[in-house]
Design an enzyme around this catalytic site. Structure first.
Site, PDB file in Angstrom:
ATOM      1  N   HIS A 112      27.610  69.565  33.196  1.00  0.00           N
ATOM      2  CA  HIS A 112      26.618  69.380  32.128  1.00  0.00           C
ATOM      3  C   HIS A 112      26.269  70.677  31.379  1.00  0.00           C
ATOM      4  O   HIS A 112      25.096  70.942  31.094  1.00  0.00           O
ATOM      5  CB  HIS A 112      25.347  68.745  32.679  1.00  0.00           C
ATOM      6  CG  HIS A 112      25.519  67.309  33.135  1.00  0.00           C
ATOM      7  ND1 HIS A 112      26.564  66.510  32.751  1.00  0.00           N
ATOM      8  CD2 HIS A 112      24.749  66.527  33.967  1.00  0.00           C
ATOM      9  CE1 HIS A 112      26.436  65.305  33.302  1.00  0.00           C
ATOM     10  NE2 HIS A 112      25.349  65.287  34.049  1.00  0.00           N
ATOM     11  N   HIS A 186      20.504  61.805  28.683  1.00  0.00           N
ATOM     12  CA  HIS A 186      20.399  61.538  30.115  1.00  0.00           C
ATOM     13  C   HIS A 186      19.066  60.898  30.495  1.00  0.00           C
ATOM     14  O   HIS A 186      18.456  61.248  31.518  1.00  0.00           O
ATOM     15  CB  HIS A 186      20.597  62.855  30.877  1.00  0.00           C
ATOM     16  CG  HIS A 186      21.345  62.716  32.155  1.00  0.00           C
ATOM     17  ND1 HIS A 186      20.782  62.186  33.289  1.00  0.00           N
ATOM     18  CD2 HIS A 186      22.618  63.032  32.484  1.00  0.00           C
ATOM     19  CE1 HIS A 186      21.681  62.208  34.266  1.00  0.00           C
ATOM     20  NE2 HIS A 186      22.801  62.713  33.802  1.00  0.00           N
ATOM     21  N   GLU A 325      25.024  56.606  29.705  1.00  0.00           N
ATOM     22  CA  GLU A 325      25.411  57.857  29.044  1.00  0.00           C
ATOM     23  C   GLU A 325      26.665  57.649  28.200  1.00  0.00           C
ATOM     24  O   GLU A 325      27.777  57.775  28.698  1.00  0.00           O
ATOM     25  CB  GLU A 325      25.677  58.938  30.093  1.00  0.00           C
ATOM     26  CG  GLU A 325      24.543  59.162  31.048  1.00  0.00           C
ATOM     27  CD  GLU A 325      24.988  60.041  32.221  1.00  0.00           C
ATOM     28  OE1 GLU A 325      25.727  61.008  32.015  1.00  0.00           O
ATOM     29  OE2 GLU A 325      24.604  59.726  33.349  1.00  0.00           O
TER      30      GLU A 325
HETATM   31  C1  BGC Z   1      26.793  62.336  36.300  1.00  0.00           C
HETATM   32  C2  BGC Z   1      26.666  62.506  37.787  1.00  0.00           C
HETATM   33  C3  BGC Z   1      25.818  63.734  38.015  1.00  0.00           C
HETATM   34  C4  BGC Z   1      24.477  63.507  37.417  1.00  0.00           C
HETATM   35  C5  BGC Z   1      23.552  64.684  37.601  1.00  0.00           C
HETATM   36  C6  BGC Z   1      25.437  62.203  35.703  1.00  0.00           C
HETATM   37  O1  BGC Z   1      25.573  62.254  34.323  1.00  0.00           O
HETATM   38  O2  BGC Z   1      27.577  61.208  35.981  1.00  0.00           O
HETATM   39  O3  BGC Z   1      27.946  62.640  38.377  1.00  0.00           O
HETATM   40  O4  BGC Z   1      25.732  64.020  39.379  1.00  0.00           O
HETATM   41  O5  BGC Z   1      24.614  63.293  36.041  1.00  0.00           O
HETATM   42  O6  BGC Z   1      22.251  64.318  37.301  1.00  0.00           O
END
Ligand code: BGC
Length: 360
Positions: A112, A186, A325
């Site tokens: 991320h 998110h 997402e």
């Molecule tokens: C991902 C997960 C990740 C999480 C973290 C999600 O967007 O798909 O794999 O662990 O975010 O908060």
């Protein structure tokens, strides 16, 4: 009500970051009782009140009460994710034969966008008002090499709420050098209300006949699998709890719930058909999702473990919410990440995802 009193937007103080800089919180409202608050820190959606079929309003997203908790957050609650949503193995980005070493904030990967991705940056906020629609325009310039990524990139995210109960998220990115971007949102939804337990009773539809199986390290194996006869078949509205604990399914066991890429069917991208739907039969809340992005991660908050104190002193546990997402990372032609996400000075990035609230 006349048309221009149906929607409104206001701005107030959201407290001070540890570096001493002040943050703001903006609240977008409409005449249907929807009230969405967003801070310019990380573009984070902090509150999302909407009515159920009886007219009862609840806050349907996970979050915190103060800016300090958002600074300390490790779950990415409500935030804009970038420069690159998802994991990049060993943090190595290869563009035209040049390797770029990205920061490694995950286990042998970058997750991320690194230690201080777009979710931990202070954005500049501007208010925009149109007939029947209000918007918050957030901009942030990410300097060359930030978290290891090449190129200075101007990011813009526009959040808009209209009088028909549609909440749009538009993403823009322009660069001065070839680079990658993959942007998503998110927000952790719990349509029962953020304090009301798990999302096992939520029904979900994903307009996707295929998904990408993951290996033990949560990377796609490269295989494109049919959802048919699997726990990943959400082509019709399906209760999340039906298979979320079905550990005889390797993918559910690896993810500890749901955490895969689903590839949207052609009609989503070509004809603007419904991409995803989430609803709760007990209170009749429903969110329809439309997008121009080729895929979606349905993530069921598998790694939330009660270690952060949420809003109203509530401690969230695993499965307390789900994230829809929408993103770019994979498309049918390019099963490799990154390739599909290249942007150049001549080809900036734009995408839009809409969340339409109704009741049934
Ligand atoms: C991902 C997960 C990740 C999480 C973290 C999600 O967007 O798909 O794999 O662990 O975010 O908060």
């Amino acid at each position: 009500m006349t048309s221009n009193t149906q929607v409104s937007i206001s701005k107030s103080d959201f407290g001070t970051l540890s570096c001493g800089t002040n943050t703001d919180i903006y609240t977008l409202k409409n005449q249907l009782g929807t009230r969405i608050s967003i801070t310019n820190y990380g573009g984070i959606i902090t509150h999302w009140y909407c009515k159920d079929r009886e007219g009862q309003s609840d806050d349907i997203v996970l979050g915190y009460d103060n800016i300090t908790s958002y600074e300390q957050d490790t779950y990415y609650l409500g935030a804009v994710i970038g420069r690159y949503a998802g994991r990049i193995d060993k943090g190595v980005l290869n563009i035209d034969g040049t390797e770029h070493q990205l920061s490694l904030n995950g286990a042998q990967n970058q997750l991320h966008g690194g230690f201080k991705g777009l979710n931990k940056r202070l954005w500049h906020g501007e208010i925009k008002k149109e007939t029947n629609k209000v918007s918050l325009v957030l901009t942030y310039t990410s300097p060359d090499s930030e978290e290891g990524f090449p190129g200075t990139v101007n990011f813009k995210v526009i959040y808009s709420l209209d009088s028909n109960n549609t909440f749009d998220v538009e993403y823009f990115a322009e660069t001065d050098k070839k680079t990658v971007v993959n942007l998503t949102q998110h927000t952790y939804f719990n349509l029962l209300g953020h304090t009301n337990g798990d999302i096992n009773s939520h029904e979900v539809m994903l307009n996707a006949d295929t998904f990408l199986p993951m290996n033990q390290d949560i990377y796609p194996t490269g295989e494109l699998a049919s959802v048919k006869d699997s726990c990943h078949d959400f082509t019709k509205l399906t209760t999340i709890g039906e298979n979320i604990d079905n550990n005889s399914d390797e993918q559910v066991a690896i993810a500890k719930g749901y955490d895969n890429y689903w590839l949207f069917n052609e009609e989503v991208l070509c004809a603007g058909k419904l991409a995803a739907q989430v609803q709760t039969a007990s209170n009749g809340r429903r969110i329809d999702v439309y997008t121009d992005q080729p895929c979606v991660i349905l993530y069921t908050a598998n790694y939330i473990d009660g270690s952060h104190l949420g809003k109203q002193e509530h401690t969230y546990q695993a499965r307390a919410a789900l994230c829809i997402e929408t993103q770019q990372a994979f498309d049918k032609e390019h099963l490799a990440p990154q390739t599909a996400c290249l942007i150049t000075p001549d080809a900036p990035f734009y995408s839009k995802t809409s969340f339409v609230m109704t009741t049934f």
